[in-house]
Design a protein around this motif. Sequence first.
Motif, PDB file in Angstrom:
ATOM      1  N   CYS A 190     -36.668   4.901 -37.989  1.00 18.28           N
ATOM      2  CA  CYS A 190     -37.809   4.955 -38.902  1.00 18.28           C
ATOM      3  C   CYS A 190     -38.179   3.554 -39.360  1.00 18.28           C
ATOM      4  O   CYS A 190     -38.252   3.288 -40.553  1.00 18.28           O
ATOM      5  N   SER A 191     -38.418   2.668 -38.423  1.00 22.58           N
ATOM      6  CA  SER A 191     -38.742   1.286 -38.746  1.00 22.58           C
ATOM      7  C   SER A 191     -40.184   0.992 -38.394  1.00 22.58           C
ATOM      8  O   SER A 191     -40.638   1.294 -37.296  1.00 22.58           O
ATOM      9  N   ILE A 192     -40.880   0.380 -39.355  1.00 25.19           N
ATOM     10  CA  ILE A 192     -42.255  -0.021 -39.102  1.00 25.19           C
ATOM     11  C   ILE A 192     -42.326  -1.471 -38.640  1.00 25.19           C
ATOM     12  O   ILE A 192     -43.411  -2.025 -38.499  1.00 25.19           O
ATOM     13  N   ALA A 193     -41.170  -2.066 -38.395  1.00 21.67           N
ATOM     14  CA  ALA A 193     -41.137  -3.467 -37.984  1.00 21.67           C
ATOM     15  C   ALA A 193     -41.628  -3.662 -36.556  1.00 21.67           C
ATOM     16  O   ALA A 193     -42.071  -4.746 -36.195  1.00 21.67           O
ATOM     17  N   SER A 194     -41.538  -2.598 -35.772  1.00 27.11           N
ATOM     18  CA  SER A 194     -41.950  -2.717 -34.371  1.00 27.11           C
ATOM     19  C   SER A 194     -42.546  -1.403 -33.903  1.00 27.11           C
ATOM     20  O   SER A 194     -42.027  -0.334 -34.210  1.00 27.11           O
ATOM     21  N   ILE A 195     -43.629  -1.498 -33.142  1.00 26.71           N
ATOM     22  CA  ILE A 195     -44.235  -0.272 -32.606  1.00 26.71           C
ATOM     23  C   ILE A 195     -43.406   0.306 -31.465  1.00 26.71           C
ATOM     24  O   ILE A 195     -43.647   1.428 -31.038  1.00 26.71           O
ATOM     25  N   SER A 196     -42.406  -0.428 -30.979  1.00 31.51           N
ATOM     26  CA  SER A 196     -41.618   0.049 -29.844  1.00 31.51           C
ATOM     27  C   SER A 196     -40.806   1.295 -30.199  1.00 31.51           C
ATOM     28  O   SER A 196     -40.389   2.039 -29.313  1.00 31.51           O
ATOM     29  N   PHE A 197     -40.545   1.520 -31.490  1.00 25.84           N
ATOM     30  CA  PHE A 197     -39.779   2.699 -31.905  1.00 25.84           C
ATOM     31  C   PHE A 197     -40.635   3.958 -31.914  1.00 25.84           C
ATOM     32  O   PHE A 197     -40.111   5.060 -32.013  1.00 25.84           O
ATOM     33  N   TRP A 198     -41.955   3.809 -31.826  1.00 30.13           N
ATOM     34  CA  TRP A 198     -42.881   4.905 -32.076  1.00 30.13           C
ATOM     35  C   TRP A 198     -43.421   5.451 -30.764  1.00 30.13           C
ATOM     36  O   TRP A 198     -43.915   4.706 -29.925  1.00 30.13           O
ATOM     37  N   ARG A 199     -43.299   6.774 -30.615  1.00 26.22           N
ATOM     38  CA  ARG A 199     -43.567   7.380 -29.320  1.00 26.22           C
ATOM     39  C   ARG A 199     -44.959   7.980 -29.210  1.00 26.22           C
ATOM     40  O   ARG A 199     -45.634   7.787 -28.218  1.00 26.22           O
ATOM     41  N   GLU A 200     -45.357   8.754 -30.195  1.00 25.77           N
ATOM     42  CA  GLU A 200     -46.626   9.463 -30.128  1.00 25.77           C
ATOM     43  C   GLU A 200     -47.587   8.884 -31.164  1.00 25.77           C
ATOM     44  O   GLU A 200     -47.182   8.588 -32.290  1.00 25.77           O
ATOM     45  N   TRP A 201     -48.851   8.805 -30.770  1.00 32.62           N
ATOM     46  CA  TRP A 201     -49.864   8.194 -31.623  1.00 32.62           C
ATOM     47  C   TRP A 201     -51.107   9.075 -31.680  1.00 32.62           C
ATOM     48  O   TRP A 201     -51.449   9.746 -30.693  1.00 32.62           O
ATOM     49  N   GLY A 202     -51.776   9.025 -32.826  1.00 22.88           N
ATOM     50  CA  GLY A 202     -53.066   9.676 -32.937  1.00 22.88           C
ATOM     51  C   GLY A 202     -54.166   8.753 -32.433  1.00 22.88           C
ATOM     52  O   GLY A 202     -53.907   7.624 -32.011  1.00 22.88           O
ATOM     53  N   GLN A 203     -55.401   9.253 -32.502  1.00 24.08           N
ATOM     54  CA  GLN A 203     -56.551   8.496 -32.006  1.00 24.08           C
ATOM     55  C   GLN A 203     -57.035   7.476 -33.030  1.00 24.08           C
ATOM     56  O   GLN A 203     -57.777   6.554 -32.672  1.00 24.08           O
ATOM     57  N   GLY A 204     -56.644   7.648 -34.258  1.00 26.58           N
ATOM     58  CA  GLY A 204     -57.038   6.708 -35.295  1.00 26.58           C
ATOM     59  C   GLY A 204     -58.227   7.190 -36.106  1.00 26.58           C
ATOM     60  O   GLY A 204     -59.036   8.006 -35.647  1.00 26.58           O
ATOM     61  N   THR A 205     -58.329   6.660 -37.311  1.00 28.04           N
ATOM     62  CA  THR A 205     -59.469   6.924 -38.189  1.00 28.04           C
ATOM     63  C   THR A 205     -59.879   5.597 -38.826  1.00 28.04           C
ATOM     64  O   THR A 205     -59.029   4.826 -39.282  1.00 28.04           O
ATOM     65  N   ASP A 256     -58.524  -4.541 -46.079  1.00 23.15           N
ATOM     66  CA  ASP A 256     -57.924  -3.287 -45.622  1.00 23.15           C
ATOM     67  C   ASP A 256     -58.773  -2.625 -44.535  1.00 23.15           C
ATOM     68  O   ASP A 256     -58.357  -1.596 -43.977  1.00 23.15           O
ATOM     69  N   THR A 257     -59.918  -3.188 -44.252  1.00 20.67           N
ATOM     70  CA  THR A 257     -60.758  -2.648 -43.183  1.00 20.67           C
ATOM     71  C   THR A 257     -59.997  -2.685 -41.863  1.00 20.67           C
ATOM     72  O   THR A 257     -59.512  -3.736 -41.438  1.00 20.67           O
ATOM     73  N   ALA A 258     -59.870  -1.524 -41.246  1.00 16.45           N
ATOM     74  CA  ALA A 258     -59.056  -1.419 -40.026  1.00 16.45           C
ATOM     75  C   ALA A 258     -59.178  -0.012 -39.468  1.00 16.45           C
ATOM     76  O   ALA A 258     -59.684   0.900 -40.130  1.00 16.45           O
ATOM     77  N   MET A 259     -58.676   0.151 -38.257  1.00 16.89           N
ATOM     78  CA  MET A 259     -58.442   1.474 -37.703  1.00 16.89           C
ATOM     79  C   MET A 259     -57.022   1.862 -38.111  1.00 16.89           C
ATOM     80  O   MET A 259     -56.086   1.084 -37.897  1.00 16.89           O
ATOM     81  N   TYR A 260     -56.891   3.039 -38.681  1.00 13.66           N
ATOM     82  CA  TYR A 260     -55.599   3.504 -39.168  1.00 13.66           C
ATOM     83  C   TYR A 260     -55.082   4.603 -38.254  1.00 13.66           C
ATOM     84  O   TYR A 260     -55.813   5.544 -37.911  1.00 13.66           O
ATOM     85  N   TYR A 261     -53.801   4.486 -37.886  1.00  8.43           N
ATOM     86  CA  TYR A 261     -53.174   5.406 -36.954  1.00  8.43           C
ATOM     87  C   TYR A 261     -51.929   6.026 -37.579  1.00  8.43           C
ATOM     88  O   TYR A 261     -51.177   5.340 -38.276  1.00  8.43           O
ATOM     89  N   CYS A 262     -51.695   7.292 -37.288  1.00  6.02           N
ATOM     90  CA  CYS A 262     -50.390   7.850 -37.590  1.00  6.02           C
ATOM     91  C   CYS A 262     -49.602   7.955 -36.297  1.00  6.02           C
ATOM     92  O   CYS A 262     -50.179   7.998 -35.194  1.00  6.02           O
ATOM     93  N   ALA A 263     -48.293   7.959 -36.438  1.00  3.79           N
ATOM     94  CA  ALA A 263     -47.417   7.964 -35.276  1.00  3.79           C
ATOM     95  C   ALA A 263     -46.109   8.659 -35.626  1.00  3.79           C
ATOM     96  O   ALA A 263     -45.768   8.801 -36.804  1.00  3.79           O
ATOM     97  N   THR A 264     -45.396   9.070 -34.590  1.00  7.61           N
ATOM     98  CA  THR A 264     -44.088   9.690 -34.796  1.00  7.61           C
ATOM     99  C   THR A 264     -43.027   8.944 -33.989  1.00  7.61           C
ATOM    100  O   THR A 264     -43.312   8.378 -32.930  1.00  7.61           O
TER     101      THR A 264
END
Length: 122
Positions: free
Chosen positions: A102-117, A89-97
């Motif tokens: 509301c599909s997580i199958a592709s990042i193409s649906f997601w417009r805004e992203w955080g910097q990650g944690t 599970d080690t990774a950079m985790y991002y939230c997005a809108t």
Amino acid sequence: HVQLVESGGGSVQAGGSLRLSCVVSGDTASTYCMGWFRQRPGGIHEGIAAIDSDENTNYVDSLKGRFAISKDYAKNSVYLQMNNLKPEDTAMYYCATAPRYCSIASISFWREWGQGTQVTVS
């Protein structure tokens, strides 16, 4: 325009838990869906979970049961509870809108992203 700020990452031993938070500000009316993604070292963005404005959720099958997404409208925040963490599970985790799908199958649906944690599990 929407701004997202993640927090809650850190280092944890295998079997431990972390709760990630993402505060959303700006034009929140366009955030139909909010989601969490991660990028493991050398890997691509992987969808983890998403929650829409009606609080319907969807998860990647491999993480369902260990990870849980939730929202707090009053705080304009979305959370990711992660339990029984594993080294993979080690990774950079991002939230997005996403404004529509509301599909997580592709990042193409997601417009805004955080910097990650960063989450590191040893």
